[in-house]
Write a protein that holds these residues in place. Sequence first.
Motif, PDB file in Angstrom:
ATOM      1  N   GLY A 272       0.808  -1.212   0.000  1.00 30.99           N
ATOM      2  CA  GLY A 272       0.000   0.000   0.000  1.00 30.99           C
ATOM      3  C   GLY A 272       0.836   1.254   0.000  1.00 30.99           C
ATOM      4  O   GLY A 272       2.074   1.220   0.017  1.00 30.99           O
ATOM      5  N   ILE A 273       0.143   2.396  -0.030  1.00 35.55           N
ATOM      6  CA  ILE A 273       0.794   3.705  -0.030  1.00 35.55           C
ATOM      7  C   ILE A 273       0.124   4.608   0.997  1.00 35.55           C
ATOM      8  O   ILE A 273      -1.008   4.343   1.443  1.00 35.55           O
ATOM      9  N   LEU A 274       0.825   5.678   1.368  1.00 34.65           N
ATOM     10  CA  LEU A 274       0.251   6.711   2.223  1.00 34.65           C
ATOM     11  C   LEU A 274       0.568   8.066   1.608  1.00 34.65           C
ATOM     12  O   LEU A 274       1.492   8.205   0.801  1.00 34.65           O
ATOM     13  N   ILE A 275      -0.226   9.057   1.976  1.00 35.77           N
ATOM     14  CA  ILE A 275      -0.009  10.435   1.515  1.00 35.77           C
ATOM     15  C   ILE A 275       0.280  11.312   2.727  1.00 35.77           C
ATOM     16  O   ILE A 275      -0.436  11.257   3.731  1.00 35.77           O
ATOM     17  N   ILE A 282      -2.133  12.019   5.936  1.00 35.13           N
ATOM     18  CA  ILE A 282      -3.525  12.460   5.770  1.00 35.13           C
ATOM     19  C   ILE A 282      -4.377  11.381   5.090  1.00 35.13           C
ATOM     20  O   ILE A 282      -5.571  11.587   4.875  1.00 35.13           O
ATOM     21  N   GLY A 283      -3.775  10.244   4.775  1.00 35.13           N
ATOM     22  CA  GLY A 283      -4.544   9.149   4.193  1.00 35.13           C
ATOM     23  C   GLY A 283      -3.644   7.988   3.795  1.00 35.13           C
ATOM     24  O   GLY A 283      -2.440   8.171   3.587  1.00 35.13           O
ATOM     25  N   TYR A 284      -4.243   6.804   3.726  1.00 38.06           N
ATOM     26  CA  TYR A 284      -3.484   5.642   3.265  1.00 38.06           C
ATOM     27  C   TYR A 284      -4.441   4.577   2.736  1.00 38.06           C
ATOM     28  O   TYR A 284      -5.646   4.593   3.020  1.00 38.06           O
ATOM     29  N   THR A 285      -3.898   3.656   1.958  1.00 37.03           N
ATOM     30  CA  THR A 285      -4.678   2.567   1.394  1.00 37.03           C
ATOM     31  C   THR A 285      -3.768   1.363   1.186  1.00 37.03           C
ATOM     32  O   THR A 285      -2.571   1.524   0.917  1.00 37.03           O
ATOM     33  N   HIS A 297      -8.351  -3.510   0.407  1.00 37.18           N
ATOM     34  CA  HIS A 297      -8.964  -3.897   1.680  1.00 37.18           C
ATOM     35  C   HIS A 297      -9.199  -2.709   2.612  1.00 37.18           C
ATOM     36  O   HIS A 297     -10.177  -2.688   3.364  1.00 37.18           O
ATOM     37  N   ILE A 298      -8.296  -1.742   2.566  1.00 37.62           N
ATOM     38  CA  ILE A 298      -8.374  -0.609   3.499  1.00 37.62           C
ATOM     39  C   ILE A 298      -8.084   0.689   2.757  1.00 37.62           C
ATOM     40  O   ILE A 298      -7.160   0.762   1.948  1.00 37.62           O
ATOM     41  N   GLU A 299      -8.899   1.701   3.036  1.00 35.36           N
ATOM     42  CA  GLU A 299      -8.683   3.035   2.459  1.00 35.36           C
ATOM     43  C   GLU A 299      -9.240   4.052   3.446  1.00 35.36           C
ATOM     44  O   GLU A 299     -10.449   4.077   3.707  1.00 35.36           O
ATOM     45  N   GLN A 310      -9.789  10.578  -3.861  1.00 32.53           N
ATOM     46  CA  GLN A 310      -9.460  10.455  -5.280  1.00 32.53           C
ATOM     47  C   GLN A 310      -7.943  10.391  -5.472  1.00 32.53           C
ATOM     48  O   GLN A 310      -7.449   9.634  -6.324  1.00 32.53           O
ATOM     49  N   ALA A 311      -7.212  11.140  -4.656  1.00 30.75           N
ATOM     50  CA  ALA A 311      -5.749  11.111  -4.736  1.00 30.75           C
ATOM     51  C   ALA A 311      -5.216   9.737  -4.315  1.00 30.75           C
ATOM     52  O   ALA A 311      -4.318   9.184  -4.962  1.00 30.75           O
ATOM     53  N   LEU A 312      -5.767   9.196  -3.253  1.00 29.05           N
ATOM     54  CA  LEU A 312      -5.352   7.864  -2.798  1.00 29.05           C
ATOM     55  C   LEU A 312      -5.632   6.817  -3.864  1.00 29.05           C
ATOM     56  O   LEU A 312      -4.776   5.985  -4.181  1.00 29.05           O
ATOM     57  N   SER A 313      -6.847   6.861  -4.431  1.00 25.82           N
ATOM     58  CA  SER A 313      -7.243   5.870  -5.438  1.00 25.82           C
ATOM     59  C   SER A 313      -6.368   5.965  -6.680  1.00 25.82           C
ATOM     60  O   SER A 313      -5.928   4.943  -7.227  1.00 25.82           O
TER      61      SER A 313
END
Length: 363
Positions: A272-275, A282-285, A297-299, A310-313
């Motif tokens: 996964g990645i994080l921002i 401020i977000g991860y998936t 599985h997780i966002e 939208q940035a995460l996706s």
Amino acid sequence: MENTWNFTPVPTNKVDMKYDIDKLLCQEMPTEYLKDRLRILKAMNNYVNPEYLVELERSENKIKCDKLNFISINSNCIEVLSRFFKNYPSRSCDYSIGGILMWADYFDYKMAIHDSTLFIKGYDNELGSYIYYFPLGPMDKNKAIALIKRDASNNNGSSIIVSNFETLGSDTNSQINDDRFIYQNWKEYIYDIEKFIHFSGKKMEKKRNHLNYFIRNYPHYTIEQIKLENIQELIEFTLKFEQGHIDSQLFKYESEQTCKVLSCYQIYPFEGILIRYNGYIIGYTLGEKIGDTFFVHIEKGDTGFQGIYQALSSHMAQFIQNEYPEVVLLNREEDMGYESLRKSKESYHPSLFINKKLQILTL
């Protein structure tokens, strides 16, 4: 008077005797018939060398054990489950590590392996029924169903078997001939990964606008791959994120399982990645790859930053495509019956649905 009895000499060669027993077990005959045959052989005790009886006992026990022996699913099962999911890839999250392990406590998932075939069962409190997922492996379908029915006969309550089938995302309802046994809460949403990278096309214009807003207004955000060194920050972010959703027991369970997964992230086949913005997450998936599909599985994102999801996706889709060019689909899983979640998933215009057919087991 002529003697009509035919006393055929009993074989005294151990190899021949063992061959006869194994040949008997390989025959497609009713179990009771096989038991009778073995009892007859065993009754020949006076004529058979005792060492042959060891083989008979082994064979008889093999027949008696022709049932499913379930054990509870936990992190120790990851390696075995991963092998089955890899060898028998499915686009359904029912056959993924995240889809099973993260919900093992909620559905009381158990597994059994019989004749190189994987069986998974659980219990759904909402349905008030035991559930069996269609098995993975080489076993004949009719034999597998017979084993499931035998196990279900010991359940204290009704039992159902879950099977999956795909329909096009554009017009799913017209493709289902009989929706009486379709469980909408478990419908999975599948997307073309290409559409998630830039949200191209007229239908994705709103998503593309949100992504562009995020890029313009938070120009110094950074992307990181999830690794052991940023796990503790992710757990803290998740706990803070949970405080805004305390009204849902299901969401609370999902958050607890997310923290549990993160705390031992290295044992899961997840990526996964994080921002970050100004140094803060401020977000991860995260999710996992199986076959031509990546399971998200997780966002989780801080909605104080418009366009974060939208940035995460988008960045996750780019990451997956770079790492695994063979992946063409994203499985963003079920809406679990939540109207807001359903509308959100539909707004991304899925390419496919994976529908769940529930069949009551008649014993």
